[in-house]
Design an enzyme around this catalytic site. Structure first.
Site: not given
Length: 300
Positions: A218, A292, A169
């Site tokens: 998320s 995130e 990520r």
């Protein structure tokens, strides 16, 4: 007031951004710019005072726009000039404004496997490039060949996969790049088999995620050796309402790594919930949860 050049696209002052986000919260953009095409975007960036901040907003699926709005110019790549998807041989070419799920489906029609996981990501290609988006065991770095973009200065750039320095990520590419297009490599496969896998991913997502709620995907990255949803659960936050300034926000009963706006939440409610849970998990379980979801703009 920000001095703006004449452009072919839309320039909207004091434009509310909440309607452009999945959470449906947030303040106004000083200026919202919807360019007519890539050349229009480059022209504005080169003409704009370098001191004016520029922020990119995709479909708003993974972002909290704070209640005080966003300073400077917010760029939204919308419409056909930025959402095209074509295939040639084993290559898939996708505009930064194209929905990840549409790219997965186009790849299936072309008989190319490897991009099916994009059907499970609620965002655009630009966002996927920025954060090495992934799910169900696959990531953007597994399929990306290269990408084109433009820097805040108006300089056009092209990055090969190796230039991104992708990790989980995260990308090492400069944060000021506005991505315009990506090139992917697929693997020849039976179109029906690829479509069946996409249908399976879509069904799984519908059953396990609150996709019909006002949500943002998320919330936290998975810490090494942990699942974020389990940590939120262990700390006792599934379905628990948190209020800061508005009607409140909560982690979904269906999936406890997804925050939802159950009605009249403010951005402060949603971000405050995330920060409170981060602190609680650190205190109770000694694990650091990293955001995130991207947070942009000014608090009230």
């Amino acid at each position: 007031m920000i001095a703006l050049p004449e452009v072919r696209g839309k320039l909207l002052r004091d434009e509310p951004l909440g309607p452009f986000t999945w959470f449906r919260v947030g303040g106004k953009a000083d200026v919202l710019f919807i360019p007519a095409d890539a050349d229009d975007l480059v022209y504005l960036l080169r003409a704009l005072d370098p001191a004016v901040p520029v922020t990119v907003l995709g479909v708003g699926s993974n972002v909290i726009v704070r209640d005080g709005g966003v300073e400077g110019v917010v760029v939204r790549l919308a419409g056909r000039p930025f959402a095209g998807i074509t295939t040639a041989g084993e290559r898939v070419f996708a505009g930064a404004g194209a929905l990840d799920s549409m790219v997965a489906k186009a790849s299936a029609r072309a008989g190319l496997a490897g991009l099916e996981f994009y059907a499970g990501i609620p965002g655009t290609i630009g966002g996927a490039l920025t954060m090495n988006a992934g799910c169900y065991g696959a990531e953007t770095r597994d399929i990306l060949v290269s990408a084109r973009g433009v820097r805040r200065s108006g300089e056009r750039v092209e990055y090969a996969l190796a230039d991104f320095g992708y990790t989980y990520r995260h990308s090492e590419a400069p944060a000021d790049i506005i991505w315009l297009e990506a090139t992917y490599r697929g693997t020849p496969a039976d179109p029906e088999a690829v479509s069946a896998k996409i249908a399976e991913i879509t069904s799984r997502r519908e059953q396990t995620q609150p996709i019909r709620e006002k949500t943002g995907g998320s919330t936290f990255k998975n810490p090494p050796g942990h699942s974020s949803w389990k940590l939120v659960d262990e700390a006792g936050w599934r379905g628990k309402l948190f209020r800061a300034t508005g009607g409140g926000a909560m982690f979904s009963e269906l999936h406890s790594n997804f925050m939802i706006n159950p009605g009249e939440a403010t951005a402060a409610d949603i971000e405050g919930l995330g920060d409170t849970v981060r602190a609680d998990v650190q205190s109770k379980l000694n694990v650091n949860l990293e955001w995130e979801i991207k947070r942009i703009g000014r608090p009230l």
